[in-house]
Design an enzyme around this catalytic site. Structure first.
Site, PDB file in Angstrom:
ATOM      1  N   MET A  91      49.784 -17.778  76.176  1.00 15.60           N
ATOM      2  CA  MET A  91      51.047 -18.387  76.601  1.00 15.60           C
ATOM      3  C   MET A  91      52.224 -17.411  76.597  1.00 15.60           C
ATOM      4  O   MET A  91      53.362 -17.818  76.380  1.00 15.60           O
ATOM      5  CB  MET A  91      51.366 -19.600  75.703  1.00 15.60           C
ATOM      6  CG  MET A  91      50.365 -20.728  75.813  1.00 15.60           C
ATOM      7  SD  MET A  91      50.168 -21.351  77.502  1.00 15.60           S
ATOM      8  CE  MET A  91      51.653 -22.347  77.642  1.00 15.60           C
ATOM      9  N   ARG A  92      51.953 -16.137  76.797  1.00 15.50           N
ATOM     10  CA  ARG A  92      53.038 -15.154  76.894  1.00 15.50           C
ATOM     11  C   ARG A  92      53.039 -14.604  78.320  1.00 15.50           C
ATOM     12  O   ARG A  92      51.973 -14.278  78.849  1.00 15.50           O
ATOM     13  CB  ARG A  92      52.832 -13.968  75.923  1.00 15.50           C
ATOM     14  CG  ARG A  92      52.396 -14.310  74.521  1.00 15.50           C
ATOM     15  CD  ARG A  92      53.377 -15.133  73.758  1.00 15.50           C
ATOM     16  NE  ARG A  92      54.708 -14.580  73.712  1.00 15.50           N
ATOM     17  CZ  ARG A  92      55.783 -15.272  73.330  1.00 15.50           C
ATOM     18  NH1 ARG A  92      55.668 -16.533  72.981  1.00 15.50           N
ATOM     19  NH2 ARG A  92      56.968 -14.703  73.300  1.00 15.50           N
ATOM     20  N   HIS A 110      43.767 -21.545  85.227  1.00 14.01           N
ATOM     21  CA  HIS A 110      44.997 -22.334  85.345  1.00 14.01           C
ATOM     22  C   HIS A 110      44.618 -23.775  85.701  1.00 14.01           C
ATOM     23  O   HIS A 110      43.760 -23.991  86.560  1.00 14.01           O
ATOM     24  CB  HIS A 110      45.900 -21.733  86.430  1.00 14.01           C
ATOM     25  CG  HIS A 110      47.190 -22.480  86.585  1.00 14.01           C
ATOM     26  ND1 HIS A 110      48.196 -22.422  85.639  1.00 14.01           N
ATOM     27  CD2 HIS A 110      47.614 -23.339  87.537  1.00 14.01           C
ATOM     28  CE1 HIS A 110      49.195 -23.204  86.022  1.00 14.01           C
ATOM     29  NE2 HIS A 110      48.869 -23.769  87.165  1.00 14.01           N
ATOM     30  N   GLU A 175      37.234 -27.227  83.455  1.00 11.61           N
ATOM     31  CA  GLU A 175      37.535 -25.826  83.106  1.00 11.61           C
ATOM     32  C   GLU A 175      36.381 -25.201  82.339  1.00 11.61           C
ATOM     33  O   GLU A 175      36.042 -24.035  82.531  1.00 11.61           O
ATOM     34  CB  GLU A 175      38.815 -25.747  82.269  1.00 11.61           C
ATOM     35  CG  GLU A 175      40.083 -26.109  83.029  1.00 11.61           C
ATOM     36  CD  GLU A 175      41.333 -25.980  82.173  1.00 11.61           C
ATOM     37  OE1 GLU A 175      41.441 -25.010  81.397  1.00 11.61           O
ATOM     38  OE2 GLU A 175      42.217 -26.853  82.263  1.00 11.61           O
TER      39      GLU A 175
END
Ligand code: GRF
Length: 209
Positions: A91-92, A110, A175
């Site tokens: 999450m960076r 994604h 996913e």
């Protein structure tokens, strides 16, 4: 054939990471997961990786600036002889330094059918738009967030009564099938980038079970 030495970068629970680790246990799987790195020490996936016998390294993003964190992670990737990087809920935002260093050797998952719904809150946005089909995408990483040549996608239906939570769970299941499939394509050389397109003999769209 030698397996491709692969690292997974996470920030959270790591359910996609766990799916990749499980797939890579198969003898004939073309990638080997040699390292998991997390951007925060509290990431739930760290414990899961260790339990699966995979080296797991916590980094605390608060102790670094963006590029400093990436340089620290990159040093470990190089030390471990990593050849391919899978982002799985990292999450960076990434700086050009890291994106360029791993160009065409770094993939991401994604939770939308890109190019629809880059960024956050993809499930709510799909519901708000009245979409009947939603899904997930694995793509090579480029500088723009959630952008880059698409390797594979999986569709799920949007059903009456869905809320963002229910839909997210359905997409997450897809996913867990899509990411191992896409990593296999990349690691085996069945998918590769030419120009800004992925060349593969495999179907782009996976129908999850
Ligand atoms: C997944 O929805 C993935 O698509 C997104 O971040 C989430 C990570 O979930 N990039 P998990 O940590 O793999 O469970």
């Amino acid at each position: 054939m030698a397996k491709v030495r692969t690292a997974i970068l996470i920030s959270g629970g790591g359910s996609n990471m766990a799916a990749l680790i499980a797939a890579a246990r198969e003898n004939d799987y073309p990638a080997e997961i040699v390292l998991v790195a997390a951007s925060n020490p509290g990431a739930g996936g760290l414990g899961k990786a260790q339990a699966a016998g995979v080296r797991a390294l916590p980094f605390d993003h608060k102790s670094f600036d963006r590029e400093g964190l990436e340089r620290a992670v990159n040093a470990e990737l190089e030390k471990a002889g990593v050849e391919l990087v899978c982002l799985a809920g990292w999450m960076r935002l990434l700086s050009p330094y890291f994106v360029d260093a791993w160009r065409n050797r770094m993939i991401n998952i994604h939770p939308s059918l890109l190019p629809a719904y880059k960024g956050l809150h993809t499930h709510q946005r799909a519901l708000d738009a009245g979409d009947k089909v939603h899904g997930c995408t694995v793509h090579y990483v480029r500088q723009e967030m959630d952008d880059g040549p698409i390797i594979a996608q999986a569709e799920v239906p949007v059903l009456p009564g869905d809320d963002a939570h229910i839909l997210a769970a359905r997409v997450l299941q897809a996913e867990h099938q899509l990411y191992p499939h896409a990593l296999k394509l990349v690691a085996s050389g069945r998918a590769r980038v030419e120009g800004e397109r992925v060349i593969t003999d495999a179907p782009i769209l996976l129908k999850p079970n």
